[in-house]
Design an enzyme around this catalytic site. Structure first.
Site, mmCIF file in Angstrom:
data_model
loop_
_atom_site.group_PDB
_atom_site.id
_atom_site.type_symbol
_atom_site.label_atom_id
_atom_site.label_comp_id
_atom_site.label_asym_id
_atom_site.label_seq_id
_atom_site.Cartn_x
_atom_site.Cartn_y
_atom_site.Cartn_z
ATOM 1 N N HIS A 100 -27.798 -22.880 -54.088
ATOM 2 C CA HIS A 100 -27.196 -22.515 -55.370
ATOM 3 C C HIS A 100 -28.321 -22.431 -56.399
ATOM 4 C CE1 HIS A 100 -27.570 -26.841 -55.711
ATOM 5 N NE2 HIS A 100 -27.175 -26.832 -56.976
ATOM 6 N N HIS A 133 -28.975 -24.061 -59.487
ATOM 7 C CA HIS A 133 -29.461 -25.106 -60.388
ATOM 8 C C HIS A 133 -30.985 -25.158 -60.260
ATOM 9 C CE1 HIS A 133 -25.628 -27.704 -61.037
ATOM 10 N NE2 HIS A 133 -25.953 -27.062 -62.134
ATOM 11 N N ASP A 184 -33.195 -27.390 -60.362
ATOM 12 C CA ASP A 184 -33.913 -28.385 -59.536
ATOM 13 C C ASP A 184 -34.093 -27.889 -58.095
ATOM 14 O OD1 ASP A 184 -31.055 -28.846 -59.701
ATOM 15 O OD2 ASP A 184 -31.292 -30.690 -58.547
ATOM 16 N N HIS A 185 -33.298 -26.896 -57.692
ATOM 17 C CA HIS A 185 -33.386 -26.361 -56.323
ATOM 18 C C HIS A 185 -34.268 -25.125 -56.222
ATOM 19 C CE1 HIS A 185 -30.010 -28.864 -54.698
ATOM 20 N NE2 HIS A 185 -29.903 -29.040 -56.003
ATOM 21 N N HIS A 223 -19.184 -27.290 -55.885
ATOM 22 C CA HIS A 223 -20.109 -28.036 -56.747
ATOM 23 C C HIS A 223 -19.546 -28.128 -58.168
ATOM 24 C CE1 HIS A 223 -23.784 -29.806 -57.981
ATOM 25 N NE2 HIS A 223 -24.550 -28.749 -58.086
ATOM 26 N N ASP A 270 -25.438 -28.969 -52.700
ATOM 27 C CA ASP A 270 -24.811 -29.808 -53.735
ATOM 28 C C ASP A 270 -23.315 -29.547 -53.707
ATOM 29 O OD1 ASP A 270 -27.390 -30.441 -54.425
ATOM 30 O OD2 ASP A 270 -27.126 -30.058 -56.569
ATOM 31 N N HIS A 290 -30.901 -35.697 -51.818
ATOM 32 C CA HIS A 290 -30.405 -35.371 -53.155
ATOM 33 C C HIS A 290 -29.668 -36.593 -53.719
ATOM 34 C CE1 HIS A 290 -28.299 -33.265 -56.399
ATOM 35 N NE2 HIS A 290 -29.165 -32.287 -56.243
HETATM 36 ZN ZN LIG Z 1 -29.103 -30.503 -57.324
HETATM 37 ZN ZN LIG Z 2 -26.694 -28.545 -58.262
#
Ligand SMILES: [Zn+2]
Ligand SMILES: [Zn+2]
Length: 297
Positions: free
Chosen positions: A65, A67, A69-70, A159, A183, A246
């Site tokens: 996905h 976000h 942070d990924h 998510h 996530d 995670h």
């Molecule tokens: Zn995440």
């Molecule tokens: Zn996420």
């Protein structure tokens, strides 16, 4: 002893917190001659370097996905992987597979780094082909990658209402399977796709009760799976090994996070099978059994 031909390594087990102990979400799957990267969070390139895996050796990056942070480690893996040195060496386009959004992300990265690319082609005489990007976007769940006996199947997860698309992945090789939840809050689709899998890598989140009064913390927790719920998933899917990655451990300046021991204790209320809390560079060899290897620094 021969090297195991199906191995999963957690490159980053963290979340948006810029922690030196838990880098951003990223998982390396090595199956046969294929090396697949699932998400590229902060520091993914550093972890690959620690493993001695040239960045240019990654066959494909698969995204769960969008976000940040990924995805914040993508430009590093992509651009550094093109350099001529032993840690780079990619001569073919960088392959990215993900739900709708991957193309937009990669096209804009190409735009953002256009000058660097132009300079290196002119100055270092790097092959333009190696910095190219090949994107495969998908809408629905199903097979998204197949090469030399490795098959990757995307499945939808949940998510949160506004965080779409969001997918998990099942990786199959030679009669064995590993699953990455991505996530998600508790979602039966994870059970559907991980039942009978050898390895199930699942996200988890917990907050101290005092902090649950805060609305933004309720929202974060609402986007993820509690240890109690993850235990329910593990109990039904019954993988040979369940792994947490995670790991969202909410804390504040004054309130300490839920400890990993407490996280395990909470999981144990609903699941009594094999379980490990992931660490960066921890790997899992999937043979007859699943063997946990900690990284010797
Ligand atoms: Zn995440
Ligand atoms: Zn996420």
């Amino acid at each position: 002893m021969t090297e195991c031909d199906f191995k999963v390594t957690l490159l980053g087990t963290g979340v948006p917190i810029p922690s030196p102990d838990r880098f951003g979400p990223a998982t390396l799957v090595e199956a046969g001659d294929q090396k697949l990267l699932f998400d590229a969070g902060r520091g993914a390139a550093i972890r690959l370097y620690q493993l001695g895996v040239p960045l240019g050796r990654i066959n494909a990056l698969l995204l769960t996905h969008y976000h940040s942070d990924h995805t914040s480690g993508i430009p590093d893996v992509w651009l550094t992987g093109w350099l001529q040195s032993h840690f780079g060496t990619r001569s073919k386009p960088f392959r990215v597979i993900g739900p709708v959004g991957a193309r937009n992300l990669m096209e804009n990265l190409e735009r953002a780094y256009a000058l660097d690319i132009k300079i290196r082609i002119a100055d270092e005489k790097l092959e333009p082909a190696g910095i190219g990007v090949e994107v495969d976007e998908f809408v629905d769940e199903g097979p998204v990658y197949e090469a030399n006996g490795v098959k990757v199947i995307a499945f939808e997860v949940d998510h949160g209402e506004m965080i779409k698309p969001a997918f998990g992945y099942r990786i199959e090789y030679d009669g064995r399977a590993a699953v990455i939840s991505g996530d998600t809050r508790f979602h039966p689709n994870v059970i559907t796709h991980s039942t009978g899998a050898d390895l199930l890598i699942h996200e988890v989140a917990a907050a101290p009760p005092e902090l649950m009064r805060e609305e933004f913390i309720q929202r974060i927790i609402g986007h993820h799976t509690s240890p109690h719920e993850a235990g329910l998933i593990f109990a039904q899917a019954a993988p040979k090994l369940a792994v947490y990655t995670h790991i969202v451990q909410i804390a504040s300046e004054h309130i300490a996070p839920v400890t990993l021991d407490a996280l395990i204790a909470e999981t144990r209320k609903t699941y009594d099978g094999p379980l490990v809390v992931g660490e960066d560079l921890m790997s899992f060899e999937i043979g007859e059994q699943v063997t946990i290897k900690r990284f010797a620094r």
